[in-house]
Design a protein around this motif. Structure first.
Motif, PDB file in Angstrom:
ATOM      1  N   LEU A  43      13.888  78.637 107.838  1.00 55.22           N
ATOM      2  CA  LEU A  43      14.421  79.782 107.099  1.00 55.22           C
ATOM      3  C   LEU A  43      13.339  80.269 106.152  1.00 55.22           C
ATOM      4  CD1 LEU A  43      18.016  78.523 106.182  1.00 55.22           C
ATOM      5  CD2 LEU A  43      17.468  80.362 107.779  1.00 55.22           C
ATOM      6  N   ALA A  44      13.122  81.564 106.106  1.00 59.69           N
ATOM      7  CA  ALA A  44      12.099  82.120 105.223  1.00 59.69           C
ATOM      8  C   ALA A  44      12.532  81.978 103.777  1.00 59.69           C
ATOM      9  CB  ALA A  44      11.860  83.592 105.557  1.00 59.69           C
ATOM     10  N   GLU A  45      11.572  81.651 102.929  1.00 64.87           N
ATOM     11  CA  GLU A  45      11.879  81.522 101.502  1.00 64.87           C
ATOM     12  C   GLU A  45      12.429  82.846 100.980  1.00 64.87           C
ATOM     13  OE1 GLU A  45       9.828  80.025  97.326  1.00 64.87           O
ATOM     14  OE2 GLU A  45       8.654  80.087  99.180  1.00 64.87           O
ATOM     15  N   GLY A  46      13.501  82.775 100.225  1.00 64.92           N
ATOM     16  CA  GLY A  46      14.128  83.976  99.681  1.00 64.92           C
ATOM     17  C   GLY A  46      15.256  84.513 100.536  1.00 64.92           C
ATOM     18  N   THR A  47      15.597  83.830 101.628  1.00 63.96           N
ATOM     19  CA  THR A  47      16.653  84.315 102.523  1.00 63.96           C
ATOM     20  C   THR A  47      17.962  84.552 101.778  1.00 63.96           C
ATOM     21  OG1 THR A  47      15.702  83.226 104.471  1.00 63.96           O
ATOM     22  CG2 THR A  47      18.044  83.755 104.557  1.00 63.96           C
ATOM     23  N   PHE A  48      18.267  83.697 100.793  1.00 64.94           N
ATOM     24  CA  PHE A  48      19.551  83.804 100.093  1.00 64.94           C
ATOM     25  C   PHE A  48      19.407  84.390  98.693  1.00 64.94           C
ATOM     26  CE2 PHE A  48      19.832  79.945 102.862  1.00 64.94           C
ATOM     27  CZ  PHE A  48      20.511  80.575 103.886  1.00 64.94           C
ATOM     28  N   ASP A  49      18.250  84.984  98.424  1.00 65.41           N
ATOM     29  CA  ASP A  49      18.076  85.695  97.156  1.00 65.41           C
ATOM     30  C   ASP A  49      18.850  87.010  97.211  1.00 65.41           C
ATOM     31  OD1 ASP A  49      16.446  83.664  96.398  1.00 65.41           O
ATOM     32  OD2 ASP A  49      14.565  84.785  96.596  1.00 65.41           O
ATOM     33  N   HIS A  50      19.082  87.593  96.062  1.00 62.53           N
ATOM     34  CA  HIS A  50      19.746  88.900  95.944  1.00 62.53           C
ATOM     35  C   HIS A  50      21.173  88.867  96.488  1.00 62.53           C
ATOM     36  CE1 HIS A  50      15.718  90.283  95.037  1.00 62.53           C
ATOM     37  NE2 HIS A  50      15.302  89.841  96.212  1.00 62.53           N
ATOM     38  N   LEU A  51      21.820  87.706  96.396  1.00 61.60           N
ATOM     39  CA  LEU A  51      23.228  87.581  96.787  1.00 61.60           C
ATOM     40  C   LEU A  51      24.005  87.067  95.576  1.00 61.60           C
ATOM     41  CD1 LEU A  51      22.837  85.952 100.336  1.00 61.60           C
ATOM     42  CD2 LEU A  51      23.277  88.357  99.798  1.00 61.60           C
ATOM     43  N   PRO A  52      24.243  87.921  94.584  1.00 60.82           N
ATOM     44  CA  PRO A  52      24.836  87.466  93.317  1.00 60.82           C
ATOM     45  C   PRO A  52      26.257  86.949  93.442  1.00 60.82           C
ATOM     46  CG  PRO A  52      24.754  89.866  93.401  1.00 60.82           C
ATOM     47  CD  PRO A  52      23.969  89.368  94.572  1.00 60.82           C
ATOM     48  N   SER A  53      26.976  87.336  94.495  1.00 61.15           N
ATOM     49  CA  SER A  53      28.382  86.930  94.642  1.00 61.15           C
ATOM     50  C   SER A  53      28.561  85.729  95.559  1.00 61.15           C
ATOM     51  CB  SER A  53      29.216  88.107  95.169  1.00 61.15           C
ATOM     52  OG  SER A  53      29.127  89.228  94.322  1.00 61.15           O
ATOM     53  N   LEU A  54      27.481  85.259  96.171  1.00 61.80           N
ATOM     54  CA  LEU A  54      27.599  84.176  97.152  1.00 61.80           C
ATOM     55  C   LEU A  54      28.127  82.904  96.502  1.00 61.80           C
ATOM     56  CD1 LEU A  54      27.033  83.560 100.150  1.00 61.80           C
ATOM     57  CD2 LEU A  54      24.839  82.594  99.422  1.00 61.80           C
ATOM     58  N   SER A  55      29.202  82.357  97.077  1.00 61.57           N
ATOM     59  CA  SER A  55      29.787  81.119  96.540  1.00 61.57           C
ATOM     60  C   SER A  55      29.930  80.041  97.606  1.00 61.57           C
ATOM     61  CB  SER A  55      31.168  81.404  95.928  1.00 61.57           C
ATOM     62  OG  SER A  55      32.058  81.958  96.899  1.00 61.57           O
ATOM     63  N   GLN A  56      29.851  80.416  98.889  1.00 67.35           N
ATOM     64  CA  GLN A  56      29.999  79.440  99.967  1.00 67.35           C
ATOM     65  C   GLN A  56      28.966  79.718 101.052  1.00 67.35           C
ATOM     66  OE1 GLN A  56      33.519  79.768 102.383  1.00 67.35           O
ATOM     67  NE2 GLN A  56      33.494  77.611 102.961  1.00 67.35           N
ATOM     68  N   LEU A  57      28.252  78.666 101.454  1.00 66.03           N
ATOM     69  CA  LEU A  57      27.230  78.782 102.483  1.00 66.03           C
ATOM     70  C   LEU A  57      27.338  77.607 103.441  1.00 66.03           C
ATOM     71  CD1 LEU A  57      24.617  80.068 103.650  1.00 66.03           C
ATOM     72  CD2 LEU A  57      23.335  78.624 102.062  1.00 66.03           C
ATOM     73  N   GLN A  58      27.369  77.914 104.736  1.00 60.65           N
ATOM     74  CA  GLN A  58      27.412  76.879 105.764  1.00 60.65           C
ATOM     75  C   GLN A  58      26.154  77.004 106.626  1.00 60.65           C
ATOM     76  OE1 GLN A  58      29.685  74.757 105.483  1.00 60.65           O
ATOM     77  NE2 GLN A  58      31.590  75.663 104.793  1.00 60.65           N
ATOM     78  N   ILE A  59      25.295  75.998 106.612  1.00 58.49           N
ATOM     79  CA  ILE A  59      24.083  76.033 107.434  1.00 58.49           C
ATOM     80  C   ILE A  59      23.859  74.708 108.172  1.00 58.49           C
ATOM     81  CG2 ILE A  59      22.862  77.812 106.123  1.00 58.49           C
ATOM     82  CD1 ILE A  59      21.408  75.599 104.640  1.00 58.49           C
ATOM     83  N   PHE A  60      24.873  73.870 108.243  1.00 61.79           N
ATOM     84  CA  PHE A  60      24.716  72.576 108.902  1.00 61.79           C
ATOM     85  C   PHE A  60      24.614  72.745 110.416  1.00 61.79           C
ATOM     86  CE2 PHE A  60      29.227  73.413 108.265  1.00 61.79           C
ATOM     87  CZ  PHE A  60      29.769  73.181 109.518  1.00 61.79           C
ATOM     88  N   ASN A  61      24.232  71.646 111.076  1.00 63.17           N
ATOM     89  CA  ASN A  61      24.098  71.622 112.547  1.00 63.17           C
ATOM     90  C   ASN A  61      23.145  72.702 113.070  1.00 63.17           C
ATOM     91  OD1 ASN A  61      25.818  69.456 112.675  1.00 63.17           O
ATOM     92  ND2 ASN A  61      27.592  70.635 113.370  1.00 63.17           N
ATOM     93  N   ASN A  62      21.986  72.789 112.440  1.00 62.68           N
ATOM     94  CA  ASN A  62      20.880  73.581 112.942  1.00 62.68           C
ATOM     95  C   ASN A  62      19.689  72.639 113.126  1.00 62.68           C
ATOM     96  OD1 ASN A  62      21.328  76.648 113.097  1.00 62.68           O
ATOM     97  ND2 ASN A  62      22.292  76.113 111.137  1.00 62.68           N
ATOM     98  N   PRO A  63      18.861  72.831 114.145  1.00 58.53           N
ATOM     99  CA  PRO A  63      17.750  71.910 114.404  1.00 58.53           C
ATOM    100  C   PRO A  63      16.532  72.200 113.528  1.00 58.53           C
ATOM    101  CG  PRO A  63      17.798  73.602 116.091  1.00 58.53           C
ATOM    102  CD  PRO A  63      18.989  73.851 115.198  1.00 58.53           C
ATOM    103  N   PHE A  64      16.656  71.955 112.239  1.00 61.64           N
ATOM    104  CA  PHE A  64      15.591  72.307 111.310  1.00 61.64           C
ATOM    105  C   PHE A  64      14.333  71.489 111.544  1.00 61.64           C
ATOM    106  CE2 PHE A  64      19.157  73.895 108.629  1.00 61.64           C
ATOM    107  CZ  PHE A  64      18.698  75.196 108.499  1.00 61.64           C
ATOM    108  N   ASN A  65      13.208  72.196 111.600  1.00 63.48           N
ATOM    109  CA  ASN A  65      11.900  71.565 111.585  1.00 63.48           C
ATOM    110  C   ASN A  65      11.489  71.448 110.125  1.00 63.48           C
ATOM    111  OD1 ASN A  65       9.210  70.867 111.637  1.00 63.48           O
ATOM    112  ND2 ASN A  65       8.652  72.278 113.258  1.00 63.48           N
TER     113      ASN A  65
END
Length: 421
Positions: free
Chosen positions: A163-185
């Motif tokens: 994921l590029a750095e800053g992907t979740f920036d500028h989301l002032p209302s974000l309260s829930q994030l699901q990113i599990f079960n991805n094959p992260f390097n």
């Protein structure tokens, strides 16, 4: 007769407002919203004939394989759009761009490899976005930056390796994030995610579910467990190198800057040069081991003026007034970027020390000594300036047609001796 005509007119308006395809069931909710229920209908495309007043459209659990730019043109006011559990693999650009009232969008459990991310720019009111259980392999850095009202984002169970750095920036209302079960390097490219999860107030599935699949030494470990020493942000030091020779150099001055970097992984060295006549960027060495200049592919011809070596040294032979300007060394690795700059100026005089102190009272004279080898530029000041004052001997000036040449025996630095970042 008049009351009868009135009733007929109202009935016609209601019928128009409730226009509904055969494969759907349409109804008016208590809050006045018009619902078109088209789930579990074995549909292969978005049905035609929907009322423009539809605000809730349910198309879940069908066999829809693609979405065209015009798929939702009949429902411009839709606020909730449910498309989960279909077979969507292709989404044409513009499919969602005009749905400016959209608050809930469910695209989960499909086969999307990509998405027209620019469509999200108009959906500033979107609150819930579900894209989980697809085949997404990457996200643009600014994919979600216009979603100021987004509260819940589901990206789990995709093919995301980074994921590029800053992907979740500028989301002032974000309260829930699901990113599990991805094959992260878990290279240092996702080290920012570890730091972000440690400091954010957003609710995220426990770190144990956000696992690394690579590199081998981290396989099975949580992203949040990446050791800090694996990834170190760059540091950079810029040094001026000069001759110790006190002789007059009639063949011109060669300005040499050396950029020393540290970090893990070892940073790449890049240069930016800004003079009065041009701006130049050099993203790698252009001098081969055999000494031949080999400009990088697609390089401008002006880059050949600057000799860049693999060890971080840059040399500018026959440095002249045209080469005056700001020289910036950048250290770049997967953790971040650091840079340090020096403003280089050239001046000639029979008495360089006195002239420089007169013109720049803040300048420091190097104790009357000859040129220094390896003088560092000061980190304490911004916009540090390196002033090279060359001594023009009288005998040189008296020569017919002689061009003033540089004496490497006199070097004055303003604002200190070392520059680091």
């Amino acid at each position: 007769m008049a009351p009868l005509l009135c009733c007929v007119g109202i009935a016609a308006l209601l019928a128009a407002g409730l226009a509904c395809p055969r494969s759907c069931v349409c109804s008016v909710k208590k809050n006045g919203r018009l619902l078109a229920e088209c789930a579990y209908r074995d549909l292969q495309e978005v049905p035609a004939g929907l009322s423009p007043n539809v605000t809730i459209l349910t198309l879940s659990a069908n066999r829809i394989g693609s979405l065209r730019a015009t798929s939702f043109s009949e429902v411009p006011d839709v606020q909730s759009l449910w498309l989960g559990y279909n077979q969507i693999s292709a989404v044409e650009a513009g499919a969602f761009a005009r749905l400016v009232h959209l608050k809930n969008l469910d695209l989960s459990h499909n086969k999307m490899l990509d998405f027209p991310w620019k469509d999200l720019r108009n959906l500033s009111g979107l609150q819930i976005l579900k894209m989980n259980n697809n085949r997404l392999a990457g996200l643009p850095r600014g994919a979600f930056h216009s979603l100021k009202d987004l509260r819940s984002l589901w990206l789990n169970d995709n093919e995301l390796t980074t994921l590029a750095e800053g992907t979740f920036d500028h989301l002032p209302s974000l309260s829930q994030l699901q990113i599990f079960n991805n094959p992260f390097n878990c290279s240092c490219k996702v080290f920012w995610l570890k730091k972000w999860t440690e400091n954010t107030s957003v609710s995220i599935t426990k770190g144990g579910s956000i696992l690394c699949t690579a590199p081998g030494r981290l396989k099975g470990r949580a992203v949040t467990d990446i050791p800090d020493h694996f990834c170190v942000a760059p540091s950079v030091q810029l040094t001026y190198l000069s001759n110790l020779d006190n002789a007059v150099m009639y063949d011109g001055l060669t300005l040499t800057l050396h950029c020393s970097v540290a970090g893990n992984p070892l940073p790449e060295i890049r240069w930016k040069i800004q003079t009065s006549s041009q701006s130049t960027e050099i993203n790698g060495p252009n001098v081969a081991r055999d000494g031949n200049v080999q400009p990088p592919r697609h390089a401008k011809q002006s880059q050949e003026r600057f000799l860049v070596f693999k060890n971080g040294t840059m040399a500018i032979p026959n440095f002249s007034k045209e080469d005056e300007g700001i020289y910036t060394c950048l250290a770049v690795n997967d953790v971040g970027t650091r840079e340090v700059s020096v403003n280089v100026a050239l001046a000639g005089s029979e008495n360089p020390a006195n002239d420089l102190l007169r013109d720049a009272p803040q300048a420091s004279h190097l104790g009357g000594r000859s040129c220094y080898k390896g003088d560092d530029l000061d980190p304490s000041g911004a916009g540090e300036k390196l002033v090279i004052v060359y001594h023009v001997p009288r005998e040189a000036r008296s020569r017919a047609g002689a061009v003033p040449q540089a004496c490497l025996g006199t070097l004055l630095l303003t604002l200190g001796l070392a520059l680091r970042c």
